[in-house]
Design a protein around this motif. Structure first.
Motif, mmCIF file in Angstrom:
data_model
loop_
_atom_site.group_PDB
_atom_site.id
_atom_site.type_symbol
_atom_site.label_atom_id
_atom_site.label_comp_id
_atom_site.label_asym_id
_atom_site.label_seq_id
_atom_site.Cartn_x
_atom_site.Cartn_y
_atom_site.Cartn_z
ATOM 1 N N CYS A 128 -17.251 9.086 -5.355
ATOM 2 C CA CYS A 128 -15.998 8.357 -5.510
ATOM 3 C C CYS A 128 -14.875 9.176 -4.879
ATOM 4 O O CYS A 128 -15.072 10.339 -4.512
ATOM 5 N N LEU A 129 -13.714 8.509 -4.741
ATOM 6 C CA LEU A 129 -12.617 9.088 -3.981
ATOM 7 C C LEU A 129 -11.418 9.259 -4.908
ATOM 8 O O LEU A 129 -10.823 8.271 -5.348
ATOM 9 N N GLY A 130 -11.083 10.513 -5.225
ATOM 10 C CA GLY A 130 -9.999 10.773 -6.179
ATOM 11 C C GLY A 130 -8.713 11.132 -5.476
ATOM 12 O O GLY A 130 -8.388 12.310 -5.333
ATOM 13 N N MET A 131 -7.995 10.132 -5.044
ATOM 14 C CA MET A 131 -6.719 10.373 -4.375
ATOM 15 C C MET A 131 -5.556 9.978 -5.288
ATOM 16 O O MET A 131 -4.743 10.804 -5.670
ATOM 17 N N SER A 132 -5.488 8.684 -5.631
ATOM 18 C CA SER A 132 -4.323 8.161 -6.365
ATOM 19 C C SER A 132 -4.197 8.761 -7.758
ATOM 20 O O SER A 132 -5.190 9.070 -8.419
ATOM 21 N N GLY A 137 0.955 6.933 -5.838
ATOM 22 C CA GLY A 137 0.231 5.782 -5.314
ATOM 23 C C GLY A 137 0.488 5.700 -3.821
ATOM 24 O O GLY A 137 -0.125 6.428 -3.038
ATOM 25 N N SER A 138 1.456 4.879 -3.442
ATOM 26 C CA SER A 138 1.827 4.828 -2.023
ATOM 27 C C SER A 138 2.288 6.198 -1.550
ATOM 28 O O SER A 138 2.016 6.608 -0.426
ATOM 29 N N ASP A 139 2.986 6.890 -2.451
ATOM 30 C CA ASP A 139 3.455 8.249 -2.123
ATOM 31 C C ASP A 139 2.373 9.238 -2.540
ATOM 32 O O ASP A 139 2.564 10.050 -3.444
ATOM 33 N N LYS A 160 -6.540 11.474 -12.285
ATOM 34 C CA LYS A 160 -6.612 10.492 -11.209
ATOM 35 C C LYS A 160 -6.633 9.100 -11.816
ATOM 36 O O LYS A 160 -7.001 8.925 -12.994
ATOM 37 N N VAL A 161 -6.305 8.106 -11.000
ATOM 38 C CA VAL A 161 -6.374 6.725 -11.495
ATOM 39 C C VAL A 161 -6.806 5.811 -10.357
ATOM 40 O O VAL A 161 -6.691 6.209 -9.178
ATOM 41 N N TRP A 162 -7.303 4.640 -10.709
ATOM 42 C CA TRP A 162 -7.845 3.661 -9.742
ATOM 43 C C TRP A 162 -9.038 4.244 -8.990
ATOM 44 O O TRP A 162 -9.283 3.869 -7.857
ATOM 45 N N THR A 163 -9.763 5.155 -9.627
ATOM 46 C CA THR A 163 -10.869 5.790 -8.927
ATOM 47 C C THR A 163 -12.086 4.856 -8.965
ATOM 48 O O THR A 163 -12.806 4.806 -9.966
ATOM 49 N N SER A 164 -12.289 4.118 -7.875
ATOM 50 C CA SER A 164 -13.376 3.129 -7.830
ATOM 51 C C SER A 164 -14.715 3.827 -7.982
ATOM 52 O O SER A 164 -14.991 4.817 -7.301
ATOM 53 N N GLY A 165 -15.538 3.296 -8.870
ATOM 54 C CA GLY A 165 -16.911 3.783 -8.986
ATOM 55 C C GLY A 165 -17.065 5.075 -9.753
ATOM 56 O O GLY A 165 -18.186 5.567 -9.912
ATOM 57 N N PHE A 376 -6.208 -9.403 -3.825
ATOM 58 C CA PHE A 376 -5.146 -8.391 -3.906
ATOM 59 C C PHE A 376 -5.708 -6.964 -3.868
ATOM 60 O O PHE A 376 -4.970 -6.026 -3.599
ATOM 61 N N ALA A 377 -6.990 -6.824 -4.145
ATOM 62 C CA ALA A 377 -7.595 -5.494 -3.997
ATOM 63 C C ALA A 377 -7.304 -4.979 -2.592
ATOM 64 O O ALA A 377 -6.990 -3.802 -2.395
ATOM 65 N N ASN A 378 -7.391 -5.876 -1.603
ATOM 66 C CA ASN A 378 -7.223 -5.429 -0.221
ATOM 67 C C ASN A 378 -5.775 -5.382 0.251
ATOM 68 O O ASN A 378 -5.471 -4.683 1.208
ATOM 69 N N THR A 379 -4.887 -6.149 -0.379
ATOM 70 C CA THR A 379 -3.480 -6.020 0.036
ATOM 71 C C THR A 379 -2.807 -4.849 -0.676
ATOM 72 O O THR A 379 -1.705 -4.455 -0.307
ATOM 73 N N ILE A 380 -3.475 -4.291 -1.716
ATOM 74 C CA ILE A 380 -2.888 -3.158 -2.452
ATOM 75 C C ILE A 380 -3.559 -1.830 -2.104
ATOM 76 O O ILE A 380 -2.880 -0.834 -1.847
ATOM 77 N N SER A 381 -4.901 -1.812 -2.089
ATOM 78 C CA SER A 381 -5.553 -0.509 -1.934
ATOM 79 C C SER A 381 -5.507 -0.032 -0.485
ATOM 80 O O SER A 381 -5.242 -0.826 0.424
ATOM 81 N N ALA A 382 -5.792 1.253 -0.301
ATOM 82 C CA ALA A 382 -5.838 1.863 1.038
ATOM 83 C C ALA A 382 -4.559 1.625 1.834
ATOM 84 O O ALA A 382 -4.596 1.378 3.031
ATOM 85 N N GLY A 383 -3.427 1.723 1.155
ATOM 86 C CA GLY A 383 -2.142 1.499 1.840
ATOM 87 C C GLY A 383 -1.742 0.044 1.691
ATOM 88 O O GLY A 383 -2.356 -0.830 2.296
ATOM 89 N N THR A 384 -0.723 -0.221 0.884
ATOM 90 C CA THR A 384 -0.339 -1.614 0.606
ATOM 91 C C THR A 384 0.157 -2.297 1.888
ATOM 92 O O THR A 384 0.453 -1.639 2.889
ATOM 93 N N SER A 385 0.285 -3.617 1.801
ATOM 94 C CA SER A 385 0.784 -4.369 2.959
ATOM 95 C C SER A 385 2.179 -3.888 3.386
ATOM 96 O O SER A 385 2.485 -3.835 4.565
ATOM 97 N N GLU A 386 2.982 -3.513 2.402
ATOM 98 C CA GLU A 386 4.338 -3.035 2.748
ATOM 99 C C GLU A 386 4.237 -1.724 3.514
ATOM 100 O O GLU A 386 4.944 -1.512 4.502
ATOM 101 N N ILE A 387 3.348 -0.832 3.057
ATOM 102 C CA ILE A 387 3.170 0.448 3.753
ATOM 103 C C ILE A 387 2.638 0.190 5.165
ATOM 104 O O ILE A 387 3.052 0.843 6.133
ATOM 105 N N GLN A 388 1.729 -0.798 5.313
ATOM 106 C CA GLN A 388 1.203 -1.111 6.659
ATOM 107 C C GLN A 388 2.330 -1.585 7.578
ATOM 108 O O GLN A 388 2.363 -1.251 8.753
ATOM 109 N N PHE B 270 16.301 1.039 8.986
ATOM 110 C CA PHE B 270 16.350 0.310 7.711
ATOM 111 C C PHE B 270 15.072 -0.497 7.536
ATOM 112 O O PHE B 270 14.644 -1.199 8.455
ATOM 113 N N GLN B 271 14.507 -0.392 6.329
ATOM 114 C CA GLN B 271 13.220 -1.056 6.135
ATOM 115 C C GLN B 271 13.308 -2.575 6.260
ATOM 116 O O GLN B 271 12.362 -3.217 6.722
ATOM 117 N N ALA B 272 14.459 -3.141 5.883
ATOM 118 C CA ALA B 272 14.596 -4.601 5.991
ATOM 119 C C ALA B 272 14.377 -5.027 7.440
ATOM 120 O O ALA B 272 13.798 -6.081 7.720
#
Ligand SMILES: Cc1cc2nc3c(=O)[nH]c(=O)nc-3n(C[C@H](O)[C@H](O)[C@H](O)COP(=O)(O)OP(=O)(O)OC[C@H]3O[C@@H](n4cnc5c(N)ncnc54)[C@H](O)[C@@H]3O)c2cc1C
Lengths: 406, 376
Positions: A128-132, A137-139, A160-165, A376-388, B270-272
């Motif tokens: 398993c992967l212990g990062m978060s 999280g994002s940070d 750690k948290v959200w450690t899959s498996g 949402f597992a995929n839009t949140i984990s491994a870097g959220t959509s906002e981070i992408q 700016f992020q927006a």
């Protein structure tokens, strides 16, 4: 620019399909003993990983001693596509095969490769992967789990948290703070920690659907002793390796994501005519248009994948992968959402949908509304959509980074 | 499947880009907008470079480089809002002539001595999917036309116009194509928002057409299907053009966001703004990938039935991308983007024009759904 692969690629595909037909675990075998967590490899999964390893089909791009056959990137693409189409997972332990093993092979010692990476590749161990962490999280670089050197050991304390498996895995790839006195990116190291070490407590976190089979966990480290030679790579060089790990993860995951989207779309098209007939006539055009919009997204995802692949194969930049991660995860979500909405109140009925296990493939499972939540597992984990989006803006478009607090 | 340009195509693109940077600067576009200049010289140099011949078959005196090469040029011309007869002549009339085997006119196009267009739309752009214009037989293989075509690109200037018609008053009669020379009809230029894409209404009543100018006999076997393929070709070219213009808007806006400072920092930090530009980039890439996929179905003369569907997806995605590019391109430039003086509006107006001609996003989604058997 063309629609077909050349003959040598098709010959490779034919060879793979023939081998698969003879060796793959059947759908019944897999269903009879489902994997209940991404750290859990049932007997069939262990055997299957070993079979692929021995035949050079586990990671085709690698040399034979690592379970491959020195396949070209295009051959690997075809391989991933055919496995996804066949509905056979390469492993049930995605993070082990996809991230941990390649990272150990890239950065680890010979002993670590032999004792940990190779055991994953032969189906003997899961990781398993212990990062978060709760406050990282994002940070991710804000992580606080401490590892302090004490003679020939590190002593690890933290959470750690959200450690899959983690509830089944044999060992964990743990990102720790080894120097608290330098800027946060510069004091992180990676340790391989056996999950049966004294001082580790795993608490499963049931998920939004199928709470009876939790995959996510909290992992608590309380004075855990880890041999010093379990340090992966250099001390305090963990951040660069973290980026490397995630690059492994993003490389070609889009292939099975795209296949999952196509299958979901095919199901939606099967249901659509009856569902549309059942609608009041004045709602039909709108419903058809929503289906058509996601159909275009679904096909675009495939075309974009092939393009990103062509760029990568010609030496292009990895940040393009952020586009695939963002687009495939949001498209998958949109398909499920449109399909659930088309069902109306029927979408609310979940009874009877069976749990096929964490098969580590993107094959659609469960009702549309369940698929929507799972997406949402995929839009949140491994870097959220906002981070992408931020990564695309900064690394692809070259926009200036936001001034960051020191 | 490989959706990237190969080395030759990349070289063509770079050549074209370098040539157009000199030959089609924004000042030339402005001249056309303000009525103080023309782009005749640009077209002449394009002819000298052999561009009209590029995609035409060698048997028809062309260079036989295929549709991908042609599309590369379409994209480069779209990036700089080039005011030329290329799009209508090469991507609308020429494929119709090729489908009909009209060697002579094709050879004139290849030589650069003939321009042309395709007249499909009627009455309003939205009603364009139903063809009512007719070519009624009057004996000896000749026909007389009845009807009006609207929003015809280069309709008032093209030398030859291929007109989509029905074989008679009866809806049952199939579609066909007749070729009408410029001097035969009355063309009424429209005053349009983008003068680099001139549109006209063509009044066709009473025009007599000789047998040899009936390119596709109305109601002949597969006539509708063959015309559909040519429309797919023209539609995909329009999508390529639209997406290339949108990419130019994206690039201009990213550049501006890096340079323009407010609150003591570049607005692009700016992020927006970052996230809007990331979404625009995604929309451009999505439309671009679909457009080039569709271009491959045209180039490989895919007759499996996938070409029209691919064209619908490409044009729908181009339209989606245009909506974002126009909105965010203008909005993120602030006041300067709102001025006539700034060159941005050339791109914005071209993007809207190419998004709306040959069917907008909604229209193509409806047609795609129909291909799938989904009808309201
Ligand atoms: C199914 C699943 C499996 C996972 N598996 C693992 C695993 O095996 N190992 C592991 O270590 N981790 C795992 N994770 C954790 C995952 O990586 C984190 O959830 C993720 O990085 C986000 O962190 P967070 O949950 O703390 O959300 P936060 O970072 O708190 O984000 C909350 C919201 O704020 C937004 N946000 C945060 N920062 C910014 C910013 N700078 N700009 C704009 N928006 C921002 C986010 O996009 C999000 O919408 C998993 C998560 C899920 C959902």
């Amino acid at each position: 620019m063309r629609l077909q692969f050349d003959d040598s690629v098709e010959a490779f595909r034919a060879e793979l399909l023939e081998w698969l037909a003879l060796n793959r675990p059947s759908a019944e075998t897999m269903a009879a003993d489902p994997s209940v967590s991404t750290g859990h490899a049932p007997e069939w999964a262990r055997r299957w990983t070993r079979t692929m390893f021995d035949a050079g089909w586990l990671v085709p791009g690698w040399p034979p001693e690592l379970g491959g056959r020195n396949a070209t990137p295009t051959q690997t693409l075809v391989y991933l596509e055919e496995l996804a189409k066949a509905g056979v997972p390469r492993t049930t332990n995605v993070q082990g095969l996809g991230i941990v093993a390649p990272s150990i092979i890239d950065y680890g010692s010979e002993a670590q490769i032999r004792d940990y990476a190779m055991r994953i590749l032969r189906g003997e161990a899961t990781a398993c992967l212990g990062m978060s962490e709760p406050d990282a999280g994002s940070d991710l670089a804000a992580l606080r789990t401490r590892a302090v050197r004490d003679g020939d050991h590190f002593v690890v304390d933290g959470q750690k948290v959200w450690t899959s498996g983690a509830n089944y895995a044999d060992f964990c790839f743990v990102f720790c703070r080894t120097d608290p006195d330098v800027p946060k990116h510069k004091g992180i190291s990676i340790l391989i920690v056996d999950m049966d070490s004294p001082g580790i407590t795993v608490r499963p976190l049931p998920e939004i659907v199928h709470p009876e089979h939790p995959d996510l966990n909290e992992v608590f480290f309380d004075g855990v002793q880890v041999p010093a030679d379990h340090l992966v790579g250099e001390l305090n060089a963990g951040w660069a390796m973290a980026n490397g790990s995630l690059a492994h993860e993003r490389g070609m995951v889009w292939v099975s994501a795209v296949q999952g989207i196509s299958e979901a779309m095919a199901h939606l098209h099967e249901e659509a005519p009856d569902r549309i007939d059942a609608l009041p006539p004045d709602e039909r055009a709108l419903a058809i248009d929503r289906i058509t919009q996601v159909e275009i997204d679904a096909f675009a995802a495939r075309c974009l994948g092939y393009r990103a692949f062509a760029k990568l194969a010609r030496g292009g930049s990895a940040p393009e992968q952020a586009l695939m991660k963002l687009f495939t995860s949001e498209t998958r979500q949109a398909v499920a959402e449109v399909a659930a909405a088309l069902q109306g109140p029927d979408a609310l009925v979940v009874g009877g949908a069976s749990f096929d296990g964490h098969q580590a493939i993107d094959e659609p499972q469960g009702t549309w509304l369940e698929q929507y939540f799972v997406s949402f597992a995929n839009t949140i984990s491994a870097g959220t959509s906002e981070i992408q989006r931020t990564i695309i803006a900064e690394r692809v478009l070259g926009l200036p980074r936001e001034p960051r607090p020191a | 499947m490989d959706l990237e340009l190969d080395a030759d195509q990349l070289e063509l693109r770079d050549h074209a880009r370098a040539f157009l940077a000199d030959a089609c600067p924004p000042s030339l576009v402005r001249g056309v907008y303000e009525g103080t200049g023309t782009a005749d010289g640009l077209w002449k140099s394009m002819v000298d470079l052999g561009w009209p011949a590029l995609g035409i078959d060698v048997a028809d005196d062309g260079l036989g480089q295929g549709f991908i090469a042609e599309a590369v040029l379409v994209g480069e011309l779209g990036r700089v809002v080039a005011p030329t007869p290329y799009l209508a002549t090469v991507t609308q009339l020429a494929p119709m002539l090729a489908e009909a085997g009209a060697h002579d006119v094709l050879a004139r196009i290849a030589a650069g001595t003939c321009t042309g267009t395709l007249a499909v739309h009627e009455t309003t752009a939205k009603a364009s999917r139903h063809i009512t214009a007719q070519a009624i037989p009057i004996g000896g293989g000749r026909r007389v036309l009845d009807g009006t075509k609207t929003h015809v690109l280069d309709g008032a200037t093209a030398d030859e116009v291929a007109v989509v018609v029905r074989g008679g008053p009866d809806d049952e009669r199939g579609l066909g194509i007749v070729l009408v020379p410029r001097e035969a009809f009355d063309a009424e230029p429209l005053i349009v928002i983008d003068p680099t894409m001139p549109l006209a209404t063509l009044h066709l009543d009473g025009i007599e057409v000789d047998a040899d100018r009936v390119l596709i006999e109305p109601g002949s076997p597969e006539a509708g299907w063959r015309i559909g393929l040519v429309q797919a070709h023209a539609t995909v070219a329009m999508a390529i053009s639209c997406v290339a213009t949108c990419r130019a808007i994206l690039e201009a806006t990213v550049e501006y966001a890096k340079q323009r400072h407010q609150f003591g920092r570049p607005i692009g930090s700016f992020q927006a703004i970052k996230h809007r530009l990331a979404d625009l980039y995604l929309a451009v890439e999505r439309a671009d990938a679909l457009a080039w996929y569709a271009a491959c179905t045209i180039a490989e003369q895919d007759r499996s039935g996938h070409a029209p569907m691919a064209a619908h997806m490409a044009k729908a995605a181009a339209g989606d991308c245009q909506r974002l590019a126009t909105r965010d391109g203008l909005q993120l430039h602030g006041g300067i983007g709102f001025t006539w003086e700034n060159d941005l509006h050339f791109l914005l107006k071209r993007a809207v024009t190419t998004a709306f001609l040959f069917g907008d996003a909604a229209s193509h989604r409806v047609q795609l759904a129909q291909c799938r058997g989904l009808e309201a």
